[in-house]
Write a protein that holds these residues in place. Structure first.
Motif, PDB file in Angstrom:
ATOM      1  N   THR A  92       0.814  -1.218   0.000  1.00 53.82           N
ATOM      2  CA  THR A  92       0.000   0.000   0.000  1.00 53.82           C
ATOM      3  C   THR A  92       0.845   1.265   0.000  1.00 53.82           C
ATOM      4  N   ASN A  93       2.086   1.159   0.465  1.00 51.67           N
ATOM      5  CA  ASN A  93       2.980   2.328   0.485  1.00 51.67           C
ATOM      6  C   ASN A  93       4.207   2.129  -0.400  1.00 51.67           C
ATOM      7  N   THR A  94       4.153   1.121  -1.261  1.00 54.49           N
ATOM      8  CA  THR A  94       5.244   0.884  -2.203  1.00 54.49           C
ATOM      9  C   THR A  94       5.178   1.894  -3.339  1.00 54.49           C
ATOM     10  N   VAL A  95       6.300   2.505  -3.677  1.00 58.92           N
ATOM     11  CA  VAL A  95       6.350   3.457  -4.787  1.00 58.92           C
ATOM     12  C   VAL A  95       6.281   2.659  -6.087  1.00 58.92           C
ATOM     13  N   LEU A  96       5.198   2.806  -6.820  1.00 56.69           N
ATOM     14  CA  LEU A  96       4.967   1.972  -7.997  1.00 56.69           C
ATOM     15  C   LEU A  96       5.966   2.249  -9.112  1.00 56.69           C
ATOM     16  N   GLU A  97       6.504   3.445  -9.144  1.00 54.94           N
ATOM     17  CA  GLU A  97       7.505   3.775 -10.162  1.00 54.94           C
ATOM     18  C   GLU A  97       8.754   2.903 -10.011  1.00 54.94           C
ATOM     19  N   ASP A  98       9.004   2.431  -8.797  1.00 56.13           N
ATOM     20  CA  ASP A  98      10.190   1.603  -8.545  1.00 56.13           C
ATOM     21  C   ASP A  98       9.956   0.126  -8.822  1.00 56.13           C
ATOM     22  N   GLN A  99       8.733  -0.240  -9.211  1.00 52.20           N
ATOM     23  CA  GLN A  99       8.390  -1.632  -9.493  1.00 52.20           C
ATOM     24  C   GLN A  99       8.271  -1.823 -11.000  1.00 52.20           C
ATOM     25  N   PRO A 100       9.217  -2.520 -11.626  1.00 53.65           N
ATOM     26  CA  PRO A 100       9.187  -2.636 -13.102  1.00 53.65           C
ATOM     27  C   PRO A 100       7.885  -3.211 -13.640  1.00 53.65           C
ATOM     28  N   HIS A 101       7.241  -4.111 -12.892  1.00 55.96           N
ATOM     29  CA  HIS A 101       6.003  -4.720 -13.377  1.00 55.96           C
ATOM     30  C   HIS A 101       4.783  -3.844 -13.131  1.00 55.96           C
ATOM     31  N   LEU A 102       4.950  -2.728 -12.390  1.00 53.11           N
ATOM     32  CA  LEU A 102       3.836  -1.813 -12.093  1.00 53.11           C
ATOM     33  C   LEU A 102       4.147  -0.375 -12.489  1.00 53.11           C
ATOM     34  N   ASN A 103       5.201  -0.184 -13.270  1.00 52.57           N
ATOM     35  CA  ASN A 103       5.647   1.163 -13.612  1.00 52.57           C
ATOM     36  C   ASN A 103       4.598   1.959 -14.376  1.00 52.57           C
ATOM     37  N   TYR A 104       3.721   1.263 -15.108  1.00 49.58           N
ATOM     38  CA  TYR A 104       2.650   1.934 -15.859  1.00 49.58           C
ATOM     39  C   TYR A 104       1.805   2.810 -14.940  1.00 49.58           C
ATOM     40  N   PHE A 105       1.651   2.385 -13.689  1.00 49.51           N
ATOM     41  CA  PHE A 105       0.816   3.109 -12.732  1.00 49.51           C
ATOM     42  C   PHE A 105       1.638   4.021 -11.822  1.00 49.51           C
ATOM     43  N   ARG A 106       2.781   4.479 -12.310  1.00 46.45           N
ATOM     44  CA  ARG A 106       3.646   5.340 -11.494  1.00 46.45           C
ATOM     45  C   ARG A 106       2.961   6.631 -11.083  1.00 46.45           C
ATOM     46  N   PHE A 107       1.987   7.092 -11.874  1.00 46.10           N
ATOM     47  CA  PHE A 107       1.290   8.328 -11.518  1.00 46.10           C
ATOM     48  C   PHE A 107       0.425   8.149 -10.267  1.00 46.10           C
ATOM     49  N   TRP A 108       0.190   6.931  -9.856  1.00 48.21           N
ATOM     50  CA  TRP A 108      -0.486   6.694  -8.576  1.00 48.21           C
ATOM     51  C   TRP A 108       0.433   7.059  -7.406  1.00 48.21           C
ATOM     52  N   LYS A 109       1.739   7.035  -7.638  1.00 52.72           N
ATOM     53  CA  LYS A 109       2.765   7.159  -6.595  1.00 52.72           C
ATOM     54  C   LYS A 109       2.698   5.930  -5.694  1.00 52.72           C
ATOM     55  N   THR A 110       1.777   5.892  -4.754  1.00 51.58           N
ATOM     56  CA  THR A 110       1.511   4.684  -3.979  1.00 51.58           C
ATOM     57  C   THR A 110       0.000   4.482  -3.932  1.00 51.58           C
ATOM     58  N   LEU A 111      -0.430   3.300  -3.495  1.00 55.17           N
ATOM     59  CA  LEU A 111      -1.872   3.060  -3.394  1.00 55.17           C
ATOM     60  C   LEU A 111      -2.504   4.032  -2.406  1.00 55.17           C
ATOM     61  N   ASN A 112      -1.885   4.193  -1.247  1.00 58.94           N
ATOM     62  CA  ASN A 112      -2.458   5.095  -0.240  1.00 58.94           C
ATOM     63  C   ASN A 112      -2.465   6.541  -0.725  1.00 58.94           C
ATOM     64  N   ALA A 113      -1.408   6.962  -1.415  1.00 56.44           N
ATOM     65  CA  ALA A 113      -1.364   8.336  -1.929  1.00 56.44           C
ATOM     66  C   ALA A 113      -2.476   8.565  -2.947  1.00 56.44           C
ATOM     67  N   HIS A 114      -2.742   7.569  -3.775  1.00 54.74           N
ATOM     68  CA  HIS A 114      -3.781   7.705  -4.805  1.00 54.74           C
ATOM     69  C   HIS A 114      -5.168   7.775  -4.170  1.00 54.74           C
ATOM     70  N   PHE A 115      -5.397   6.953  -3.153  1.00 53.07           N
ATOM     71  CA  PHE A 115      -6.707   6.963  -2.507  1.00 53.07           C
ATOM     72  C   PHE A 115      -6.923   8.221  -1.679  1.00 53.07           C
ATOM     73  N   GLN A 116      -5.859   8.909  -1.331  1.00 56.60           N
ATOM     74  CA  GLN A 116      -6.008  10.193  -0.661  1.00 56.60           C
ATOM     75  C   GLN A 116      -6.830  11.146  -1.519  1.00 56.60           C
ATOM     76  N   HIS A 117      -6.670  11.036  -2.828  1.00 60.87           N
ATOM     77  CA  HIS A 117      -7.390  11.914  -3.760  1.00 60.87           C
ATOM     78  C   HIS A 117      -8.651  11.270  -4.331  1.00 60.87           C
ATOM     79  N   PHE A 118      -8.616   9.971  -4.606  1.00 59.21           N
ATOM     80  CA  PHE A 118      -9.693   9.334  -5.368  1.00 59.21           C
ATOM     81  C   PHE A 118     -10.509   8.316  -4.582  1.00 59.21           C
ATOM     82  N   GLY A 119     -10.107   7.987  -3.357  1.00 61.69           N
ATOM     83  CA  GLY A 119     -10.765   6.921  -2.620  1.00 61.69           C
ATOM     84  C   GLY A 119     -12.250   7.124  -2.404  1.00 61.69           C
ATOM     85  N   LYS A 120     -12.686   8.382  -2.282  1.00 64.05           N
ATOM     86  CA  LYS A 120     -14.099   8.624  -1.990  1.00 64.05           C
ATOM     87  C   LYS A 120     -15.028   8.264  -3.154  1.00 64.05           C
ATOM     88  N   LEU A 121     -14.463   7.957  -4.316  1.00 66.67           N
ATOM     89  CA  LEU A 121     -15.300   7.493  -5.417  1.00 66.67           C
ATOM     90  C   LEU A 121     -15.997   6.180  -5.084  1.00 66.67           C
TER      91      LEU A 121
END
Length: 418
Positions: free
Chosen positions: A179-208
């Motif tokens: 949940t706090n892994t930087v996705l940009e540092d994961q070669p298999h998840l780099n496509y979602f680097r703009f999420w930064k981390t799961l928790n960081a992304h849900f800070q903005h979008f989780g209420k959807l």
């Protein structure tokens, strides 16, 4: 008023200064027309806007000096700084200035969030009898005011009758270091680097994920009506049977300049520059609706489980891991039909890029099956996606990619070990 002339200009610049937004139909699109700054003071900007301004001024020459880019920018900034808003911030910069317009009948947009916080979004309605943007009041979860991280999402699912039996593997994933892994540092998840981390992304979008409590909208607005909302407000363009046009921009707050003076001017300058750049990046270009947010969460989790270290970790923890994995994926995918049912006219085809063609095709089939109440087909589609290694996966691990080839070699080596 000359719809045919307007559409000719829009089509001429489509793909350049003109793009299309979600919420249109096969017969009528919602256009966004970028408004560029004018360096030579002619105040007509460039691209499609210059042609639209010139066409307007030929018909209404008496307004030639009133409709300019400079006047529009000045007005938008004045509205951001209007003292009636009771906002302590000061705004001296705009971003993403554009016109948004549609001519024919449109079904309206899926509710969504544009990533803009802490910026403002400003709408200046320009057409007669213009339906206003819909803003949504959301139901509050029992355990927190808003879903802002993975733990709060888990708590929310546990409160809902349809998702209360959260599988243990889902709990493991959404309470793990992932949940706090930087996705940009994961070669298999780099496509979602703009999420930064799961928790960081849900800070903005989780209420959807939260259910709608109330739909707030003004039925029609007179030209000149201005709506200002906070950046991360859940909203949507309304359905409309009439031509609709408004000017839109984001208002970017100035830095407050209250950094403590610790004698390190270079460091403070770097921090201020970084903050300003981040606000400019939060310009609404990253946008999510409930279904695509959940689909992307599934892609991240499924990719991690099938191709990441989580496969090794959890395959040793759970007996009959393949059955546990299938049930976990089916649980997560089972949430999508309810999200789709909220907006059955949206196929998501325009919102999924070409490098995710398998997901786009599968979503289209799922939308059609949900819309036609073909429950057996919905179940089959969910099972298909749950067992697929291409549909809901990061493009980083697609067939033919370096990661996929490397992974296959490692699998072969592992299978030969005694």
């Amino acid at each position: 008023e000359d719809f045919e002339a307007t559409l000719r200009i829009l089509e001429q610049y489509n793909g350049e200064s003109v793009g299309e937004l979600q919420g249109g139909s096969d017969s009528s699109s919602i256009y966004r027309v970028s408004i560029f700054d004018s360096d030579d003071n002619d105040d007509e900007g460039g691209g499609a806007v210059a042609d639209l301004f010139q066409a307007f001024k030929r018909v209404y020459p008496q307004y030639a000096s009133k409709l300019t880019v400079a006047r529009l920018q000045q007005y938008m900034l004045q509205m951001c700084n209007d003292p009636r808003r009771q906002d302590s911030a000061t705004y001296s910069q705009l971003g993403n200035l554009m016109f948004i317009l549609s001519v024919g009948k449109i079904p309206g947009q899926v509710r969504h969030i544009d990533h803009m916080d802490p910026n403002l979004q400003v709408c200046l309605y320009m057409s007669d009898q213009c339906p206003a943007t819909v803003v949504y009041e959301l139901e509050e979860p029992q355990t927190s005011p808003c879903i802002t991280n993975c733990q709060e999402l888990l708590d929310y699912w546990a409160q809902q009758p349809s998702t209360s039996l959260v599988p243990p593997l889902v709990r493991d994933l959404l309470t793990s270091s992932l949940t706090n892994t930087v996705l940009e540092d994961q070669p298999h998840l780099n496509y979602f680097r703009f999420w930064k981390t799961l928790n960081a992304h849900f800070q903005h979008f989780g209420k959807l994920y939260q259910h709608v409590a109330e739909r707030l909208a003004i039925a029609t607005c007179a030209p000149g009506t201005t709506l200002i909302a906070r950046g991360n407000q859940v909203h949507a363009g309304p359905p409309s049977n009439v031509p609709r046009m408004f000017a839109f921009c984001i208002g970017i707050p100035d830095d407050d300049g209250d950094n403590d003076d610790d004698g390190n001017d270079d460091e403070n300058t770097d921090q201020a520059t970084s903050g300003a750049d981040e606000k400019e990046d939060q310009n609404g270009e990253i946008q999510y609706n409930p279904a695509l947010l959940h689909a992307d969460l599934c892609c991240i989790l499924f990719t991690s489980l099938d191709f990441g270290n989580d496969n090794r970790v959890y395959s040793t923890k759970y007996d009959d891991f393949s059955a546990v994995l299938l049930a976990t994926k089916q649980f997560l995918l089972g949430m999508l039909p309810a999200m789709i049912r909220e907006y059955p006219h949206e196929t998501y085809a325009r919102l999924v890029e070409d490098d995710r063609a398998a997901l786009r095709s599968w979503l289209g089939e799922l939308v059609e099956a949900v819309a036609n109440d073909r429950h057996d087909h919905v179940t089959r589609l969910i099972d298909t996606a749950a067992t697929s290694t291409t549909i809901l996966m990061s493009p980083d691990v697609a067939e033919g990619t370096p990661w996929r080839r490397k992974w296959k070699k490692e699998q072969k080596r592992s299978s030969k070990r005694p």
